[in-house]
Enzyme design. Structure first.
Site, PDB file in Angstrom:
ATOM      1  N   HIS A  63       0.851  -1.194   0.000  1.00 16.44           N
ATOM      2  CA  HIS A  63       0.000   0.000   0.000  1.00 16.44           C
ATOM      3  C   HIS A  63       0.886   1.242   0.000  1.00 16.44           C
ATOM      4  CE1 HIS A  63      -3.940  -2.015   1.580  1.00 16.44           C
ATOM      5  NE2 HIS A  63      -3.867  -1.996   0.262  1.00 16.44           N
ATOM      6  N   ASP A  65       0.878   4.074   1.400  1.00 19.48           N
ATOM      7  CA  ASP A  65       1.302   4.755   2.644  1.00 19.48           C
ATOM      8  C   ASP A  65       2.492   4.059   3.308  1.00 19.48           C
ATOM      9  OD1 ASP A  65      -0.529   2.666   3.184  1.00 19.48           O
ATOM     10  OD2 ASP A  65      -1.199   3.557   5.070  1.00 19.48           O
ATOM     11  N   HIS A  66       2.909   2.904   2.768  1.00 16.59           N
ATOM     12  CA  HIS A  66       4.064   2.174   3.324  1.00 16.59           C
ATOM     13  C   HIS A  66       5.257   2.112   2.368  1.00 16.59           C
ATOM     14  CE1 HIS A  66       1.752   0.506   6.815  1.00 16.59           C
ATOM     15  NE2 HIS A  66       0.784   0.937   6.022  1.00 16.59           N
TER      16      HIS A  66
HETATM   17 ZN   LIG Z   1      -1.292   1.500   6.042  1.00 20.16          ZN
HETATM   18 ZN   LIG Z   2      -2.402  -1.224   4.226  1.00 22.38          ZN
END
Ligand SMILES: [Zn+2]
Ligand SMILES: [Zn+2]
Length: 314
Positions: A63, A65-66
């Site tokens: 994802h 955000d990572h």
């Molecule tokens: Zn996340």
């Molecule tokens: Zn996630």
């Protein structure tokens, strides 16, 4: 001593006061970075943690955000003059993600070794001041992975930093180990000397306790996490939702509430729990900390730039 810096504690989208998920573990000057959200470079720079000496980047899942901070970070590591290989560990599919992100960081002066994990256990040791993968059972650092329950393939990390047994002069003398070999054997080497093989077991006495750090984000609180994080010195857990009333959202979006994270900590008998990865809607996580401390007293909320030091016992 192991020191840990929270470089970003947000999930979903970056906020003016909170960057996205990223954490640096620094052990004897060598570094493991876990997740690489946008903004992860800011606190590395601010604290002078150094880019060149990041040895392993562990990505929990694909994802944005990572991982979206990765292309910028790889370029900055290149600008730092690094030439040694860099290891990236992640779940299945991470190779494609790294390749995609590297379109904007094509010309870097070092190679990247991407490990896609089906393996539960990855061992690393410190060699010539670098952390390198190693199959030896005596590895100083053991990174284990656990499949989590999230909306895409996601893995948790358990990092065990072992501590060498205490040097015993009495034992070394009793075993007739030449004095000139003592310090190398103490560091775990095996040495052939004058036709005889000397192992570190000839000079090392009493065992000493290491440090275990577990990192679980993003996931529902599945049972297998309890065994995986058992007796960790530090359990770092996602705290996407603070309010108990958000439980339905947590279930639907495959995340956890503070109360659920705290229940894992309590069942696994960890020493301390630190929450990270707050939803952008969770502006003041402090309002909900009681939902965690009700169940597990040593629950703490991370914020960007927070540092935590773990010392070896004795
Ligand atoms: Zn996340
Ligand atoms: Zn996630």
């Amino acid at each position: 001593m192991v020191d840990i810096t929270f470089l970003g504690t947000g999930g979903g989208m970056p906020m003016p006061f909170r960057h996205l998920s990223s954490l640096m573990i620094n052990y004897e000057g060598r570094k493991i970075l876990i997740d690489c959200g946008e903004g992860c470079q800011i606190w590395i720079r601010e604290y002078g943690l150094g880019f060149k000496s990041i040895d392993v980047i562990f990505i929990t899942h694909g994802h944005g955000d990572h991982v979206n901070g990765l292309s910028g970070l790889l370029a900055t590591i290149g600008n730092s003059g690094r030439e040694d290989e860099l290891t990236i560990i992640g779940p299945k599919g991470i190779k494609g993600i790294v390749e995609g992100l590297m379109v904007t960081a094509r010309y870097i002066p070092y190679s990247i070794n991407v490990i896609e994990c089906d393996l539960d256990n990855l061992n690393f040791k410190i060699q010539n001041k670098r952390i390198v993968p190693s199959d030896e059972k005596t590895s100083e650092i053991i990174i284990s992975t656990l499949p989590l329950e999230h909306s895409i393939e996601c893995i948790g990390a358990r990092i065990e930093i072992k501590r060498r047994a205490r040097f015993s002069k009495e034992l070394a003398e009793k075993n007739d180990v030449p004095k000139m070999l003592w310090s190398r054997l103490q560091k775990g080497e095996e040495i052939e000397f004058e036709g005889k093989i000397y192992g570190s077991n000839l000079v090392l006495g009493e065992k000493r306790k290491g440090i275990i750090i577990s990192y679980i984000t993003d996931s529902r609180p599945i049972d297998s996490i309890v065994d995986f994080i058992k007796e960790s010195d530090l359990f770092i857990c996602e705290g996407t939702y603070g309010d108990d009333n958000d439980l339905e959202k947590a279930i639907k979006n495959k995340h956890m509430t503070f109360r659920e994270g705290a229940a894992l900590a309590q069942k696994a008998n960890v020493k301390e729990l630190i929450f990270t990865h707050y939803s952008p809607a969770l502006l003041n996580p402090e309002e909900f900390i009681n939902n965690a401390t009700d169940t597990f007293e040593d629950s703490v909320l991370a914020n960007d730039g927070m540092k935590k030091v773990l010392n070896f016992i004795d």
